[in-house]
Write a protein that holds these residues in place. Structure first.
Motif, PDB file in Angstrom:
ATOM      1  N   LYS A   1       0.861  -1.176   0.000  1.00 36.56           N
ATOM      2  CA  LYS A   1       0.000   0.000   0.000  1.00 36.56           C
ATOM      3  C   LYS A   1       0.902   1.232   0.000  1.00 36.56           C
ATOM      4  O   LYS A   1       2.002   1.207   0.571  1.00 36.56           O
ATOM      5  N   PRO A   2       0.492   2.316  -0.660  1.00 37.22           N
ATOM      6  CA  PRO A   2       1.324   3.522  -0.717  1.00 37.22           C
ATOM      7  C   PRO A   2       1.713   4.019   0.674  1.00 37.22           C
ATOM      8  O   PRO A   2       0.896   4.016   1.605  1.00 37.22           O
TER       9      PRO A   2
ATOM     10  N   GLU B   1       6.331   1.470   2.437  1.00 34.05           N
ATOM     11  CA  GLU B   1       7.596   0.854   2.030  1.00 34.05           C
ATOM     12  C   GLU B   1       8.576   0.711   3.196  1.00 34.05           C
ATOM     13  O   GLU B   1       9.154  -0.367   3.411  1.00 34.05           O
TER      14      GLU B   1
ATOM     15  N   LEU C   1       6.052   0.067  -5.352  1.00 31.13           N
ATOM     16  CA  LEU C   1       5.118  -0.673  -4.504  1.00 31.13           C
ATOM     17  C   LEU C   1       5.047  -2.158  -4.863  1.00 31.13           C
ATOM     18  O   LEU C   1       4.395  -2.939  -4.176  1.00 31.13           O
TER      19      LEU C   1
END
Length: 108
Positions: A11-12, A15, A48
Motif C-alpha cells: 500500500k502507498p 515501504e 510498490l
C-alpha cells in the motif's frame, strides 16, 4: 531445487515499515520456513511492487497455513494488498528463461 516466484503489492506509504518489519522478522517464522524445506526466500521491491523468489527442497504443495504464518500475515495486512482473511494477494510468475553457467573446466 524447486523455485517459486510471485508478485505482491504494498500500500502507498508503507515501504519503510515493510522493510523494518522484515529486518526484525520473527525467529519462529524463520524456523517454520526451514521446517517446510525453504532454503532461501528473497523479496525485491520496485516502488510498490514486491517480487518474491523462494527456493525449496520439495515441490510447493498447498496446505493450510501454520498459525505462525497466519499471525505474520495479519501483522503485515495493514501494509499490503491482501485477501479478506489477511493472506497477501500473490500472483504467480511464469518462468520463461533460465541460464546456468557451467563451471570452468579444470586445467590439466
Amino acid at each position: 531445487m524447486n523455485r517459486r516466484v510471485w508478485l505482491m503489492t504494498l500500500k502507498p506509504g508503507c515501504e519503510a515499515e515493510y522493510k523494518a518489519r522484515h529486518d526484525l522478522i520473527w525467529p519462529e517464522l524463520l524456523d517454520l520456513m526451514c521446517k517446510n524445506g525453504i532454503r532461501q526466500l528473497t523479496i525485491h521491491r520496485h516502488g510498490l511492487l514486491l517480487i518474491a523468489v523462494q527456493d525449496r527442497d520439495t515441490p510447493f504443495v498447498t496446505t493450510e497455513p501454520d498459525p505462525v504464518q497466519w499471525r505474520w500475515w495479519a501483522a503485515m495486512e495493514p501494509l499490503m494488498q491482501c485477501h479478506p482473511d489477511t493472506r497477501p494477494i500473490q500472483i504467480e510468475v511464469e518462468d520463461v528463461f533460465t541460464f546456468h553457467a557451467d563451471p570452468m573446466p579444470k586445467e590439466p
